[in-house]
Design a protein around this motif. Structure first.
Motif, PDB file in Angstrom:
ATOM      1  N   LYS A 181      35.679  35.783  47.729  1.00 19.57           N
ATOM      2  CA  LYS A 181      35.449  37.170  46.806  1.00 19.57           C
ATOM      3  C   LYS A 181      34.432  38.109  47.108  1.00 19.57           C
ATOM      4  CE  LYS A 181      37.851  39.151  42.547  1.00 19.57           C
ATOM      5  NZ  LYS A 181      37.538  38.268  41.226  1.00 19.57           N
ATOM      6  N   ASN A 182      33.097  37.388  46.887  1.00 20.21           N
ATOM      7  CA  ASN A 182      32.130  37.528  46.602  1.00 20.21           C
ATOM      8  C   ASN A 182      31.405  38.481  48.547  1.00 20.21           C
ATOM      9  OD1 ASN A 182      31.888  37.855  43.990  1.00 20.21           O
ATOM     10  ND2 ASN A 182      30.557  36.149  43.954  1.00 20.21           N
ATOM     11  N   SER A 183      32.305  37.599  49.033  1.00 14.34           N
ATOM     12  CA  SER A 183      31.445  38.099  50.156  1.00 14.34           C
ATOM     13  C   SER A 183      32.039  39.101  51.118  1.00 14.34           C
ATOM     14  CB  SER A 183      32.157  36.969  51.437  1.00 14.34           C
ATOM     15  OG  SER A 183      33.223  36.882  52.191  1.00 14.34           O
ATOM     16  N   ASN A 184      33.403  39.872  50.656  1.00 15.06           N
ATOM     17  CA  ASN A 184      34.407  41.042  50.455  1.00 15.06           C
ATOM     18  C   ASN A 184      35.705  41.304  50.054  1.00 15.06           C
ATOM     19  OD1 ASN A 184      35.484  43.408  51.961  1.00 15.06           O
ATOM     20  ND2 ASN A 184      35.059  42.345  53.948  1.00 15.06           N
ATOM     21  N   PRO A 185      34.956  41.794  48.331  1.00 14.00           N
ATOM     22  CA  PRO A 185      36.187  41.388  48.277  1.00 14.00           C
ATOM     23  C   PRO A 185      37.259  42.739  48.177  1.00 14.00           C
ATOM     24  CG  PRO A 185      33.800  42.359  46.725  1.00 14.00           C
ATOM     25  CD  PRO A 185      34.086  41.954  48.563  1.00 14.00           C
ATOM     26  N   ALA A 186      36.787  44.254  48.863  1.00 13.90           N
ATOM     27  CA  ALA A 186      38.638  44.315  49.862  1.00 13.90           C
ATOM     28  C   ALA A 186      39.272  43.127  50.663  1.00 13.90           C
ATOM     29  CB  ALA A 186      37.861  45.587  50.475  1.00 13.90           C
ATOM     30  N   ILE A 187      38.638  42.912  51.840  1.00 16.24           N
ATOM     31  CA  ILE A 187      39.772  42.218  52.075  1.00 16.24           C
ATOM     32  C   ILE A 187      40.212  41.332  51.509  1.00 16.24           C
ATOM     33  CG2 ILE A 187      39.685  40.366  54.620  1.00 16.24           C
ATOM     34  CD1 ILE A 187      39.046  43.411  54.869  1.00 16.24           C
ATOM     35  N   PHE A 188      39.124  40.433  50.905  1.00 14.06           N
ATOM     36  CA  PHE A 188      39.917  39.317  49.671  1.00 14.06           C
ATOM     37  C   PHE A 188      40.775  39.885  49.117  1.00 14.06           C
ATOM     38  CE2 PHE A 188      40.537  37.088  45.419  1.00 14.06           C
ATOM     39  CZ  PHE A 188      40.104  35.491  46.111  1.00 14.06           C
ATOM     40  N   ARG A 189      41.386  41.057  48.907  1.00 12.63           N
ATOM     41  CA  ARG A 189      42.126  41.818  47.926  1.00 12.63           C
ATOM     42  C   ARG A 189      43.607  41.344  48.908  1.00 12.63           C
ATOM     43  NH1 ARG A 189      44.639  44.390  43.556  1.00 12.63           N
ATOM     44  NH2 ARG A 189      43.018  43.426  42.380  1.00 12.63           N
ATOM     45  N   LYS A 190      43.516  42.230  49.860  1.00 12.93           N
ATOM     46  CA  LYS A 190      43.748  43.077  50.589  1.00 12.93           C
ATOM     47  C   LYS A 190      44.484  41.308  51.367  1.00 12.93           C
ATOM     48  CE  LYS A 190      44.572  44.961  55.282  1.00 12.93           C
ATOM     49  NZ  LYS A 190      43.632  45.756  56.242  1.00 12.93           N
ATOM     50  N   LYS A 191      44.177  39.906  52.077  1.00 15.04           N
ATOM     51  CA  LYS A 191      44.698  38.639  52.109  1.00 15.04           C
ATOM     52  C   LYS A 191      45.410  38.152  51.549  1.00 15.04           C
ATOM     53  CE  LYS A 191      44.410  33.751  53.553  1.00 15.04           C
ATOM     54  NZ  LYS A 191      43.258  32.573  53.940  1.00 15.04           N
ATOM     55  N   TRP A 192      44.669  38.377  49.821  1.00 13.15           N
ATOM     56  CA  TRP A 192      46.139  37.507  48.778  1.00 13.15           C
ATOM     57  C   TRP A 192      46.473  38.195  48.177  1.00 13.15           C
ATOM     58  CZ3 TRP A 192      45.735  32.763  48.363  1.00 13.15           C
ATOM     59  CH2 TRP A 192      44.775  31.936  49.281  1.00 13.15           C
ATOM     60  N   THR A 193      46.913  39.764  47.916  1.00  8.01           N
ATOM     61  CA  THR A 193      47.864  40.302  47.895  1.00  8.01           C
ATOM     62  C   THR A 193      49.513  40.596  48.760  1.00  8.01           C
ATOM     63  OG1 THR A 193      46.683  42.236  46.843  1.00  8.01           O
ATOM     64  CG2 THR A 193      48.229  43.130  47.294  1.00  8.01           C
ATOM     65  N   ARG A 194      48.772  40.620  50.213  1.00  4.53           N
ATOM     66  CA  ARG A 194      49.848  39.798  50.943  1.00  4.53           C
ATOM     67  C   ARG A 194      50.384  38.732  50.612  1.00  4.53           C
ATOM     68  NH1 ARG A 194      47.060  41.387  56.868  1.00  4.53           N
ATOM     69  NH2 ARG A 194      47.147  42.985  57.053  1.00  4.53           N
ATOM     70  N   ARG A 195      49.732  37.682  50.507  1.00  6.15           N
ATOM     71  CA  ARG A 195      49.913  36.454  50.320  1.00  6.15           C
ATOM     72  C   ARG A 195      50.951  36.076  48.981  1.00  6.15           C
ATOM     73  NH1 ARG A 195      51.736  31.498  52.564  1.00  6.15           N
ATOM     74  NH2 ARG A 195      51.597  29.745  50.977  1.00  6.15           N
ATOM     75  N   GLN A 196      50.406  37.163  47.905  1.00  9.96           N
ATOM     76  CA  GLN A 196      50.883  36.886  46.973  1.00  9.96           C
ATOM     77  C   GLN A 196      52.391  37.749  46.476  1.00  9.96           C
ATOM     78  OE1 GLN A 196      49.610  39.703  43.900  1.00  9.96           O
ATOM     79  NE2 GLN A 196      51.361  39.734  42.242  1.00  9.96           N
ATOM     80  N   HIS A 197      52.367  38.859  47.459  1.00  6.33           N
ATOM     81  CA  HIS A 197      54.247  39.113  48.203  1.00  6.33           C
ATOM     82  C   HIS A 197      54.854  37.874  48.992  1.00  6.33           C
ATOM     83  CE1 HIS A 197      52.266  43.299  48.095  1.00  6.33           C
ATOM     84  NE2 HIS A 197      52.122  42.967  47.201  1.00  6.33           N
ATOM     85  N   LYS A 198      54.672  37.103  50.067  1.00 12.18           N
ATOM     86  CA  LYS A 198      54.785  36.278  50.498  1.00 12.18           C
ATOM     87  C   LYS A 198      54.893  35.039  49.773  1.00 12.18           C
ATOM     88  CE  LYS A 198      54.709  33.327  54.481  1.00 12.18           C
ATOM     89  NZ  LYS A 198      53.670  32.866  55.892  1.00 12.18           N
ATOM     90  N   VAL A 199      54.616  34.906  48.330  1.00  8.23           N
ATOM     91  CA  VAL A 199      54.719  33.640  47.518  1.00  8.23           C
ATOM     92  C   VAL A 199      55.793  33.758  46.560  1.00  8.23           C
ATOM     93  CG1 VAL A 199      54.041  32.365  45.697  1.00  8.23           C
ATOM     94  CG2 VAL A 199      52.336  32.320  47.556  1.00  8.23           C
ATOM     95  N   GLU A 200      56.379  35.649  46.172  1.00 10.62           N
ATOM     96  CA  GLU A 200      56.965  35.888  45.546  1.00 10.62           C
ATOM     97  C   GLU A 200      57.926  36.311  45.494  1.00 10.62           C
ATOM     98  OE1 GLU A 200      54.404  38.621  42.556  1.00 10.62           O
ATOM     99  OE2 GLU A 200      55.083  39.725  44.399  1.00 10.62           O
ATOM    100  N   SER A 201      58.431  36.134  47.855  1.00 11.27           N
ATOM    101  CA  SER A 201      59.891  36.360  48.169  1.00 11.27           C
ATOM    102  C   SER A 201      59.960  35.076  48.630  1.00 11.27           C
ATOM    103  CB  SER A 201      58.918  36.415  49.736  1.00 11.27           C
ATOM    104  OG  SER A 201      60.279  36.678  50.096  1.00 11.27           O
TER     105      SER A 201
END
Length: 236
Positions: A181-201
């Motif tokens: 997360k600290n290494s690249n907050p924007a890319i961290f958020r991008k990856k895990w937002t995508r994963r969140q949507h997939k898990v919710e589905s």
């Protein structure tokens, strides 16, 4: 002419310490060893491939760059291409699924011990948590992580050094990483937002199931992702 690496490969190469002797397992044209030799950063390398075609292309790349005396090309499966006599202090395993890298590490535990536990630089395309769990179990401390995007795909890089005994990691640290997360907050958020949507589905499709173990696993994943992303929002 110095080879130009992709962002992913450059991120991996950045974790190699100057003066190292590396083993690049699944070397794919020996891009990283050739780059590091061009930069004068390593003493030499062992490169391996499991299939004949990639092995031949890797060897040809080494010869084309005039490093035949500094790079040993080997054909074989995973860490079985190494011997205890090899002067390896750093092992790179990258560009594969987490399950495959995990299998390579499990099968190669004896040789890692014989090599006096070299530094590990791992980059899985999926299931990174398997690698963190193995590192924890085997006394490797994660000393660096990076999350980055390259050609539209998001990758995580994990660097670890053997210390013998390491503090336990939380489920969230195993799943999401310690430093990603600290290494690249924007890319961290991008990856895990995508994963969140997939898990919710996935969970929506499992509505008919009772509280199965699989459903509980996905529910736990979703809770960890939401907590990490909410914490990220609080920091902004």
């Amino acid at each position: 002419m110095t080879k130009t690496l992709s962002k992913r490969l450059k991120g991996i190469a950045n974790y190699v310490e100057k003066g190292s002797y590396i083993a690049d397992i699944g070397s794919d044209h020996a891009h990283i060893p050739i780059y590091l030799l061009d930069q004068g950063l390593i003493k030499g390398a062992i490169c391996s491939e499991v299939a004949q075609g990639p092995y031949e292309r890797m060897c040809q790349a080494v010869l084309d760059n005039h490093y035949g005396d500094l790079v040993s090309c080997r054909l074989g499966n995973g860490l079985a291409t190494l011997t205890k006599e090899d002067p390896v202090d750093t092992v790179i395993i990258a560009g594969m699924g987490g399950k495959l890298i995990h299998e390579i590490l499990l099968a190669g535990e004896d040789i890692l011990s014989q090599l006096d536990y070299p530094k590990l630089i791992l980059q899985a395309n999926i299931d990174e948590y398997l690698l963190r769990q193995w590192l924890l179990d085997k006394g490797y401390q994660i000393v660096g992580e990076e999350i980055l995007e390259d050609a539209g795909k998001i990758y995580e890089i994990i660097a670890a050094e053997y210390v013998g005994k390491v503090p336990a990691l939380s489920d969230s640290q195993l799943y999401l990483g310690i430093y990603t997360k600290n290494s690249n907050p924007a890319i961290f958020r991008k990856k895990w937002t995508r994963r969140q949507h997939k898990v919710e589905s996935i969970l929506q499709q499992m509505n008919g199931e009772a509280l199965s173990q699989r459903r509980q696993q996905f529910s736990q994943q979703l809770a960890m992702i939401k907590q990490a992303l909410e914490g990220d929002s609080d920091d902004q």
